[in-house]
Design an enzyme around this catalytic site. Structure first.
Site, PDB file in Angstrom:
ATOM      1  N   LYS A  47       0.852  -1.190   0.000  1.00 32.04           N
ATOM      2  CA  LYS A  47       0.000   0.000   0.000  1.00 32.04           C
ATOM      3  C   LYS A  47       0.884   1.234   0.000  1.00 32.04           C
ATOM      4  O   LYS A  47       1.887   1.295   0.730  1.00 32.04           O
ATOM      5  CB  LYS A  47      -0.919  -0.019   1.231  1.00 32.04           C
ATOM      6  CG  LYS A  47      -1.946   1.097   1.264  1.00 32.04           C
ATOM      7  CD  LYS A  47      -2.899   0.923   2.444  1.00 32.04           C
ATOM      8  CE  LYS A  47      -3.906   2.047   2.537  1.00 32.04           C
ATOM      9  NZ  LYS A  47      -4.853   1.875   3.656  1.00 32.04           N
ATOM     10  N   SER A  80      -9.424   3.207   2.589  1.00 31.61           N
ATOM     11  CA  SER A  80      -8.330   3.774   1.826  1.00 31.61           C
ATOM     12  C   SER A  80      -7.453   2.723   1.136  1.00 31.61           C
ATOM     13  O   SER A  80      -6.570   3.083   0.352  1.00 31.61           O
ATOM     14  CB  SER A  80      -7.443   4.611   2.771  1.00 31.61           C
ATOM     15  OG  SER A  80      -6.813   3.798   3.749  1.00 31.61           O
ATOM     16  N   SER A  92     -10.607   0.951   6.560  1.00 33.56           N
ATOM     17  CA  SER A  92      -9.905   1.064   5.286  1.00 33.56           C
ATOM     18  C   SER A  92      -9.533  -0.251   4.625  1.00 33.56           C
ATOM     19  O   SER A  92      -9.126  -0.261   3.466  1.00 33.56           O
ATOM     20  CB  SER A  92      -8.639   1.907   5.462  1.00 33.56           C
ATOM     21  OG  SER A  92      -8.967   3.252   5.669  1.00 33.56           O
TER      22      SER A  92
END
Length: 473
Positions: A76, A151, A175
């Site tokens: 990520k 996210s 997220s």
């Protein structure tokens, strides 16, 4: 059957049997990324040369007993990997290339994984959608007009599109679970303290933890084991505080999928006093289907009475804004930030120390009340999302207050789990009339990941949604 159509567990077993090599597997997924990423926007950076070099190193020099041996992933883009651009979803870090890697990145490497690049994220991971100005939006592979959530939106979009077998994400308010639910995947938010290099213990209010996004419950458990114990069990925890309930391997619980449990069903949220929260008919249908399936399997199922928490919204907003105050951008560079980020940063830097301390104290009491409320259940079932996945461009990019309200209305059932430090899993169950998946969330006891994985596996076997693929495949 092509390699990307197989589960991550199948691929892992094929690697262990030497039916293919880590290099061959990496090459397959790199070809998928080259073809599909321009449409999906899942990866911000792709590193094919480094990935193939790493895969060859793993095959040659890393013990095959490592839990993620040869498995492709993406980091990520909130994490630093030495020598790879780390943009944090922000135009303020367009040219930043770190010299060192973050601890979670070092752990997935130790576990034998092969990183193919960086998955997209909104600016500093703050919103629950992945549509920032630093790059293209992460689109939902089931319908490219919809967002992938956030996210960890890039990670979820990549897995759903068959560009990765699974992917690590991070979850500070939903997220992992939000994009997993939006993209028809399984997402696991571990207990606070469970994943040593993504424990949540170093962050404000202990909200953010690392966990897996995958197509199946067993795949999620396989990646979770790699995150918890990169060198194999017993896990080498680094803090005195850790999740109770013992360690894995969690894969065993997911594969067996055994047990009968007492389940609560919750349809109120701690945001109800501050915002207009409505559960969409498709979200309600997914919850009803899950309740019916669990009831048919012989689990005890009981509706929880509402428990209003009018102090939750102001306390959580204070923490969220205060967390944004630490963004490492100052002076003229603040003009490079997006409007929502600037709003959060400006509000956060105005929060008095007393107000922050009071919010932290209130949320600690809230955690205790939630655990007490859930204490008679092995798991509590909620909708994963209150609304169907949102169209790209649905969120107001300029008005911070309205944007925050939209995020709460889309996903009111996730952030309180982070505040409470509890584990949770999302599982796809049904679909909308347009074929977009809808799922449910199961929230466990402290350290109760094994029970959640067993329940998730049982539900997965009943609905068998993981066997369907998005049209983009």
């Amino acid at each position: 059957m092509e390699l990307h159509e197989r589960t991550a567990l199948d691929l892992h077993q094929m690697l262990q049997r030497r039916e293919m090599s880590p290099v061959e597997l990496a090459e397959h997924y790199l070809a998928r990324i080259e073809r599909l990423n321009p449409q999906v926007g899942a990866l911000t950076t792709v590193t094919p040369e480094a990935a193939l070099e790493r895969a060859a190193h793993v095959e040659r020099d890393v013990p095959t007993a490592r839990p993620l041996w040869g498995m492709p992933i993406a980091d990520k883009d909130l994490l630093r990997r030495a020598g790879v651009p780390s943009r944090f979803g922000s135009r303020a870090f367009t040219d930043f290339i770190p010299d060192d890697s973050d601890e979670l990145v070092r752990d997935v490497d130790a576990a034998g994984a092969v990183s193919l690049g960086k998955s997209s994220t909104p600016e500093f991971g703050l919103p629950s959608y992945t549509e920032g100005l630093a790059g293209p939006p992460a689109r939902n592979p089931w319908d490219l007009s919809l967002g992938a959530g956030g996210s960890s939106g890039g990670a979820a979009a990549a897995v759903a599109a068959g560009m990765l077998p699974f992917a690590p994400g991070s979850d500070g308010g939903g997220s992992i679970r939000i994009p997993a639910a939006a993209c028809g995947l399984v997402g696991v938010k571990p207990s606070r303290g469970r994943v040593p290099s993504g424990s949540g213990l170093g962050g404000l209010a202990g909200l953010g933890v690392a966990g897996p996004i995958a197509r199946t419950v067993a795949d999620a458990a396989l990646l979770l084991d790699g995150l918890v114990a990169p060198l194999g069990y017993p896990a080498a925890h680094r803090f005195a505080v850790r999740a109770p309930g013992g360690d894995g391997p969690f894969l065993a619980a997911a594969v067996r999928g055994e047990g009968r449990f007492q389940l609560g069903v919750m349809t109120d949220s701690p945001w109800d006093e501050a915002y207009e929260i409505a559960i969409d008919a498709d979200a309600r249908a997914a919850l009803d289907r899950a309740v019916a399936e669990f009831d048919a399997m012989g689990h005890g199922v009981e509706q929880l009475a509402p428990s209003p928490e009018p102090g939750y919204a102001p306390a959580f907003r204070t923490i969220w804004q205060s967390g944004a105050a630490t963004i490492p951008v100052d002076g003229d560079d603040e003009e490079l930030l997006e409007p929502l980020t600037r709003w959060l940063l400006e509000r956060g830097r105005q929060v008095p120390a007393r107000e922050l301390a009071e919010a932290l104290g209130w949320l600690a009491g809230f955690e205790e009340r939630v655990i007490r409320r859930f204490s008679s259940f092995d798991a509590v079932l909620t909708p994963a999302l209150a609304l169907t996945p949102r169209p790209v461009g649905w969120y107001d990019p300029e008005d911070g207050e309205r944007n925050f309200a939209q995020q709460v209305q889309f996903t009111p059932f996730t952030s309180f789990v982070n505040v409470s430090g509890l584990p949770a899993i999302t599982v796809p169950v049904t679909e909308t009339a347009d074929g977009v998946p809808m799922g449910v969330q199961l929230i466990g006891r402290p350290g109760g990941e094994a029970a959640l994985l067993a329940l998730g596996a049982q539900l997965e076997r009943r609905v068998r949604r993981w066997q369907r693929h998005p049209p983009i495949w």
